[in-house]
Design an enzyme around this catalytic site. Structure first.
Site, PDB file in Angstrom:
ATOM      1  N   SER A  94      63.731 -70.039  67.069  1.00 26.81           N
ATOM      2  CA  SER A  94      63.695 -70.333  65.627  1.00 26.81           C
ATOM      3  C   SER A  94      62.857 -69.264  64.950  1.00 26.81           C
ATOM      4  O   SER A  94      62.145 -68.513  65.619  1.00 26.81           O
ATOM      5  CB  SER A  94      63.042 -71.694  65.388  1.00 26.81           C
ATOM      6  OG  SER A  94      61.632 -71.571  65.464  1.00 26.81           O
ATOM      7  N   ASP A  95      62.919 -69.170  63.629  1.00 26.25           N
ATOM      8  CA  ASP A  95      61.944 -68.317  62.971  1.00 26.25           C
ATOM      9  C   ASP A  95      60.649 -69.128  62.836  1.00 26.25           C
ATOM     10  O   ASP A  95      60.617 -70.338  63.088  1.00 26.25           O
ATOM     11  CB  ASP A  95      62.439 -67.783  61.630  1.00 26.25           C
ATOM     12  CG  ASP A  95      61.724 -66.474  61.269  1.00 26.25           C
ATOM     13  OD1 ASP A  95      60.679 -66.182  61.884  1.00 26.25           O
ATOM     14  OD2 ASP A  95      62.180 -65.754  60.372  1.00 26.25           O
ATOM     15  N   TRP A  96      59.611 -68.465  62.442  1.00 27.84           N
ATOM     16  CA  TRP A  96      58.267 -69.067  62.429  1.00 27.84           C
ATOM     17  C   TRP A  96      58.262 -70.375  61.620  1.00 27.84           C
ATOM     18  O   TRP A  96      58.398 -70.346  60.396  1.00 27.84           O
ATOM     19  CB  TRP A  96      57.291 -68.064  61.816  1.00 27.84           C
ATOM     20  CG  TRP A  96      55.866 -68.498  61.789  1.00 27.84           C
ATOM     21  CD1 TRP A  96      55.349 -69.579  61.114  1.00 27.84           C
ATOM     22  CD2 TRP A  96      54.764 -67.880  62.450  1.00 27.84           C
ATOM     23  NE1 TRP A  96      54.008 -69.652  61.319  1.00 27.84           N
ATOM     24  CE2 TRP A  96      53.613 -68.620  62.131  1.00 27.84           C
ATOM     25  CE3 TRP A  96      54.622 -66.749  63.276  1.00 27.84           C
ATOM     26  CZ2 TRP A  96      52.345 -68.282  62.587  1.00 27.84           C
ATOM     27  CZ3 TRP A  96      53.364 -66.415  63.727  1.00 27.84           C
ATOM     28  CH2 TRP A  96      52.243 -67.178  63.401  1.00 27.84           C
TER      29      TRP A  96
END
Ligand code: BGC
Length: 747
Positions: free
Chosen positions: A288-290
């Site tokens: 996932s992104d942050w």
């Protein structure tokens, strides 16, 4: 209990032994799958979920931080699969040693944003794209990977392969520009560069194609904003670089913060399960992104964090970067029967597979060896490559009366806020080191190194980047008056582009334009150097300068590279990978737009046509634009045929002659236009380019080929087809300056 543990440890022992027996890390995929499966069978559900959990280190962070004092405890309990922002042999060894205290001793993966270099910083990716030099770009990634892998990094969160058409978006600095064809070529090159010959080699890091998908189309260029677009546009414009990265074997993908047509990309099964893992057969894993899993609550897509975890895992997001949603909820979700354990197993399998491929089960410290880190530190050849790349990235936008190159006998005044900047030269997404100030070559140093010993070079800062202080103007004028030529640095500070650095105003910040105006009043020629991570609106500044070089942020060797170009030791060859707007009101502006029903016929045409009444229709600089110190003449294009059937290939050739005084490199660009189709087609599409290096007086003939496969597009049903009919073939120096010929392809 004791018996169970003893059995597990015995199995683990056999399993590790058999891995250690493998001298060579590369194993057949059957063997690898067996090893992954046998480990998976030993794992508890909690340990499986642990593999899907990724934290940042406390040494550095690249997003909103969640206080957590127990990361080490969690690593030791087998509840963490990967850490990011851990670099350097010392740090990676410490954390890995904790992971090896966990029951199954599964090593951690260390990820890092190695975006444009590691120890040696290369130009911003957008600047590198301006080189159009695929081999050099691959080499830049290769060197970054070699340095990073020697410092314990297993995985880079790069390349960023988003296409974008809005320079207000701060992250344009991170990618390859507005064009899908160039973007796809560069995406594949960067993946090849990072991953080298094969994962498991000590100089290879896993690549991560990001941000899947359409993050670059954030509405209004405002970071993290929503995206609403037709699937046809998604496939035509935004997907090709991702597909190219997948085809080049990218080990991982990162999903994105934005919602796409109402579904956050992180929770999109269409993107992750159907397209990436289904249609494209991607075997790696998706991170996932942050915090993007937890952020689905803010999007209003999940009622709470638990639902966010459910939606993300079901959609195919394998690893949770920093949101803690998986850690907190996945075990319960499986126990409640809401998430199939098969989905967890699939995600874990994908991650373990990469750990095996990297050889971490043979030796969890194999990338963390002090000697190798030292060996890769400050390598001379890496600095040479960085300087080469930096030279190739510079774009000459104007050169009135051959103001450049400069003669070393001239008295120079170096003026502007960036002349003596040091860290700025690295640009956003670069890795800073404590000794940076000693090793980064700034402009001042670069010019001094070139000039004869004892030359007096004038210097004044003139103004700051972004405030109203004009107290330095008087000194700048007096320094300018004592010189023959002014070299003036302007632009945006290096942290004005990058993540969360969207700008609504792309003019030069602060009082820089006023400084230019005043210096122009001295009558001395101005050589303008524009430092930025994006296209800026610089028309006024250009008008007041004799020559303009777009110098972006060029990395460790910036000053040397700029000086090489200023004094003609390198003839600038960069070509813009993004269209430059005249002003913000023209945005979005890109070369491959549709024609509309009422296209403007020329620059000042605005009467009942698609145009602005207060602006010319053309951009400040078109896509593909860039000048040279020499003059390249294009001969007439010749075509092998003008009527072809679907089995035939069209051959086009053009002879380029260097009519000027300097040897130089030209980038010959091929565009096509489908004149009429079942869905409207862009006025131009880049289909190829070739670089040719010519000595003064030398000519070379460039040959391109086009087959009907190159003319495919997505029709209304999203089928990827070509349709017979008329096409324009265009060859030229940039998207606006082309020779055009009409041909026909029949069935
Ligand atoms: C960025 C990613 C980056 C990640 C880790 C996020 O905020 O969007 O591109 O890889 O942070 O640093």
């Amino acid at each position: 209990m004791f018996k169970f543990q003893a059995t597990v440890l015995f199995l683990l022992f056999c399993f590790v032994q058999s891995s250690q027996a493998q001298k060579n890390v590369s194993t057949t995929s059957g063997e690898l799958n067996r090893r992954v499966d046998s480990l998976l069978r030993l794992m508890t559900l909690e340990e499986k979920v642990g593999q899907l959990n990724q934290y940042t280190s406390d040494w550095n962070f690249t997003g909103p931080i969640t206080p957590d004092n127990d990361k080490i405890g969690q690593i030791r309990a087998g509840k963490v699969g990967s850490m990011l922002n851990v670099k350097g042999v010392e740090h990676t060894r410490i954390l890995q040693s904790h992971a090896l205290q966990s029951r199954l001793k599964i090593p951690l993966l260390f990820g890092q944003d190695v975006v444009h270099g590691f120890r040696t910083t290369f130009p911003l990716p957008l600047a590198e794209a301006a080189s159009w030099d695929i081999e050099a770009i691959e080499l830049s990634a290769r060197i970054a990977a070699t340095e990073a892998a020697a410092a314990g990094v297993h995985w880079t969160f790069a390349p960023m392969v988003d296409i974008y058409r809005d320079p207000r978006w701060g992250r344009v600095m991170e990618g390859a520009g507005e064009d899908s064809y160039l973007g796809a070529r560069i995406a594949a090159a960067r993946v090849r560069g990072f991953q080298g010959k094969q994962l498991g080699d000590l100089d290879a890091v896993m690549a991560c194609a990001k941000h899947f998908a359409a993050y670059g189309a954030a509405e209004g260029g405002r970071d993290y904003n929503s995206v609403d677009m037709s699937l046809r546009k998604l496939w035509e414009v935004y997907m090709p670089p991702f597909k190219a990265a997948a085809d080049a074997g990218a080990a991982t993908f990162m999903n994105s913060f934005n919602d796409l047509n109402g579904i956050p990309a992180t929770g999109s099964s269409y993107l992750q399960r159907e397209v990436l893992k289904g249609k494209w057969g991607f075997k790696g894993f998706v991170v996932s992104d942050w915090g993007s899993i937890g952020e689905m609550v803010n999007h209003g897509f999940a009622v709470n964090d638990k639902e966010a975890a459910l939606l993300a895992i079901n959609a195919g997001s394998d690893m949770d970067m920093e949101s803690r949603s998986y850690r907190n909820h996945l075990v319960a979700l499986v126990k409640e029967g809401k998430v199939k354990e098969d989905y967890i197993d699939d995600a874990v399998r994908r991650i373990l597979q990469k750990k095996f491929e990297l050889g971490l089960f043979e030796d969890p410290y194999r990338f963390s060896v002090l000697g190798r880190q030292a060996e890769q530190w400050n390598k001379k050849e890496n600095l040479i490559a960085a300087r080469e790349m930096a030279k190739k990235s510079i774009v000459l936008l104007k050169n009135e009366n051959a103001a450049l190159p400069l003669s070393k006998s001239k008295k120079l005044a170096l003026i502007g806020p960036f002349v003596k900047s040091v860290r700025d030269n690295l640009g956003f997404w670069s890795i800073e080191w404590p000794d940076d100030s000693l090793r980064i070559v700034n402009l001042w140093q670069g010019v001094k190194d070139k000039m004869p010993k004892g030359s007096v070079i004038g210097y004044a800062r003139g103004c700051n980047v972004n405030d109203n202080d004009t107290s330095g103007f008087a000194e700048a004028i007096s320094v300018a008056q004592n010189a023959d030529v002014i070299i003036l640095t302007v632009g945006e500070a290096s942290d004005m582009s990058g993540e969360a650095k969207s700008r609504s105003n792309l003019h030069l910040p602060g009082v820089q334009q006023r400084l230019i105006q005043l210096l122009a009043g001295t009558g001395k020629p101005i050589i303008l150097l524009v430092h930025a991570g994006r296209p800026l609106v610089i028309q006024d500044a250009v008008a007041q300068s004799s020559a303009v070089l777009y110098t972006w942020w060029l990395g460790t060797e910036a000053g040397h590279a700029i000086a090489d170009v200023l004094f003609g030791e390198y003839n600038p060859s960069g070509r813009l990978p993004m269209t430059f707007p005249r002003t913000e009101g023209q945005i979005p502006i890109y070369y491959n737009h549709y024609n509309t029903g009422r296209p403007a016929a020329h620059d000042n045409h605005s009467n009942y046509v698609s145009a602005y009444i207060d602006l010319p229709n053309s951009p400040a600089y078109p896509f593909g634009f860039g000048l040279s110190y020499t003059q390249f003449d294009y001969g007439k294009m010749t075509l092998s045929d003008t009527l072809l059937n679907s089995a035939q290939k069209l051959k086009m050739s053009v002879t380029i002659t260097n009519r000027g005084k300097y040897a130089g490199k030209e980038t010959v660009q091929l565009y096509t236009r489908d004149i009429a189709a079942s869905v409207v087609r862009p006025v131009k599409e880049l289909k190829g380019f070739q670089q040719v290096f010519l000595q003064p007086g030398e000519s070379k003939t460039i040959v391109f080929e086009i087959a009907t496969d190159d003319l495919r597009f997505y029709n209304e049903q999203l089928e990827y087809i070509w349709e017979p009919g008329d096409f324009d073939i265009m060859i030229g120096r940039n998207a606006l300056d082309v020779e055009r010929r009409r041909i026909r392809f029949i069935k």
